[in-house]
Motif scaffolding. Structure first.
Motif, PDB file in Angstrom:
ATOM      1  N   UNK A   1       0.857  -1.173   0.000  1.00 33.72           N
ATOM      2  CA  UNK A   1       0.000   0.000   0.000  1.00 33.72           C
ATOM      3  C   UNK A   1       0.900   1.231   0.000  1.00 33.72           C
ATOM      4  N   UNK A   2       0.552   2.209  -0.821  1.00 27.32           N
ATOM      5  CA  UNK A   2       1.339   3.440  -0.895  1.00 27.32           C
ATOM      6  C   UNK A   2       1.017   4.348   0.302  1.00 27.32           C
ATOM      7  N   UNK A   3       1.821   5.405   0.455  1.00 31.20           N
ATOM      8  CA  UNK A   3       1.566   6.358   1.544  1.00 31.20           C
ATOM      9  C   UNK A   3       0.212   7.019   1.372  1.00 31.20           C
ATOM     10  N   UNK A   4      -0.125   7.381   0.155  1.00 27.71           N
ATOM     11  CA  UNK A   4      -1.414   8.030  -0.097  1.00 27.71           C
ATOM     12  C   UNK A   4      -2.563   7.083   0.241  1.00 27.71           C
ATOM     13  N   UNK A   5      -2.417   5.819  -0.139  1.00 25.79           N
ATOM     14  CA  UNK A   5      -3.451   4.833   0.193  1.00 25.79           C
ATOM     15  C   UNK A   5      -3.578   4.630   1.695  1.00 25.79           C
ATOM     16  N   UNK A   6      -2.445   4.617   2.375  1.00 24.10           N
ATOM     17  CA  UNK A   6      -2.466   4.472   3.832  1.00 24.10           C
ATOM     18  C   UNK A   6      -3.146   5.642   4.526  1.00 24.10           C
ATOM     19  N   UNK A   7      -2.875   6.848   4.031  1.00 24.50           N
ATOM     20  CA  UNK A   7      -3.509   8.033   4.620  1.00 24.50           C
ATOM     21  C   UNK A   7      -5.010   8.016   4.365  1.00 24.50           C
ATOM     22  N   UNK A   8      -5.401   7.617   3.169  1.00 24.41           N
ATOM     23  CA  UNK A   8      -6.832   7.545   2.845  1.00 24.41           C
ATOM     24  C   UNK A   8      -7.530   6.513   3.726  1.00 24.41           C
ATOM     25  N   UNK A   9      -6.924   5.349   3.891  1.00 21.47           N
ATOM     26  CA  UNK A   9      -7.512   4.314   4.745  1.00 21.47           C
ATOM     27  C   UNK A   9      -7.599   4.809   6.183  1.00 21.47           C
ATOM     28  N   UNK A  10      -6.543   5.478   6.661  1.00 24.11           N
ATOM     29  CA  UNK A  10      -6.548   5.980   8.036  1.00 24.11           C
ATOM     30  C   UNK A  10      -7.654   7.005   8.249  1.00 24.11           C
ATOM     31  N   UNK A  11      -7.786   7.951   7.335  1.00 27.57           N
ATOM     32  CA  UNK A  11      -8.806   9.000   7.487  1.00 27.57           C
ATOM     33  C   UNK A  11     -10.214   8.406   7.461  1.00 27.57           C
ATOM     34  N   UNK A  12     -10.466   7.515   6.520  1.00 31.38           N
ATOM     35  CA  UNK A  12     -11.788   6.886   6.458  1.00 31.38           C
ATOM     36  C   UNK A  12     -12.069   6.055   7.707  1.00 31.38           C
ATOM     37  N   UNK A  13     -11.079   5.285   8.143  1.00 32.21           N
ATOM     38  CA  UNK A  13     -11.260   4.471   9.346  1.00 32.21           C
ATOM     39  C   UNK A  13     -11.434   5.348  10.574  1.00 32.21           C
ATOM     40  N   UNK A  14     -10.739   6.499  10.605  1.00 29.59           N
ATOM     41  CA  UNK A  14     -10.862   7.393  11.760  1.00 29.59           C
ATOM     42  C   UNK A  14     -12.276   7.941  11.881  1.00 29.59           C
ATOM     43  N   UNK A  15     -12.833   8.419  10.786  1.00 35.01           N
ATOM     44  CA  UNK A  15     -14.183   8.979  10.845  1.00 35.01           C
ATOM     45  C   UNK A  15     -15.222   7.909  11.183  1.00 35.01           C
ATOM     46  N   UNK A  16     -15.070   6.731  10.617  1.00 37.79           N
ATOM     47  CA  UNK A  16     -16.007   5.649  10.938  1.00 37.79           C
ATOM     48  C   UNK A  16     -15.884   5.271  12.410  1.00 37.79           C
ATOM     49  N   UNK A  17     -14.672   5.153  12.911  1.00 41.05           N
ATOM     50  CA  UNK A  17     -14.450   4.829  14.326  1.00 41.05           C
ATOM     51  C   UNK A  17     -14.981   5.939  15.219  1.00 41.05           C
TER      52      UNK A  17
END
Length: 77
Positions: A1-17
């Motif tokens: 996973x690229x850095x951009x993909x990791x940041x996108x996953x983190x942001x989406x997971x953060x808001x859902x959490x």
């Protein structure tokens, strides 16, 4: 996973959490008759936002770590 993909996953997971933990432990003003004049009775008395931000951050870090482990293996198939 690229850095951009990791940041996108983190942001989406953060808001859902964050939205998942937001209602946990909140008591409305009406529950102990301490309604402040001019506010809604159902307004939270103590929302504990910092605690919930920390829980959401920890949860999204775990989800991002799992995604970083699983996505490359799935793409390699």
């Amino acid at each position: 996973m690229s850095w951009a993909g990791g940041i996108i996953v983190f942001v989406l997971a953060w808001w859902i959490s964050f939205f998942a933990v937001l209602p946990i432990g909140v008591k409305g003003q009406w529950e102990d008759a301490s309604t402040v004049p001019g506010t809604e009775e159902a307004a939270p008395k103590n929302p504990m936002l910092l605690k919930k931000v920390l829980w959401a951050s920890a949860g999204s870090a775990v989800v991002t770590a799992l995604a970083a482990l699983i996505i490359p293996r799935v793409l390699a198939l």
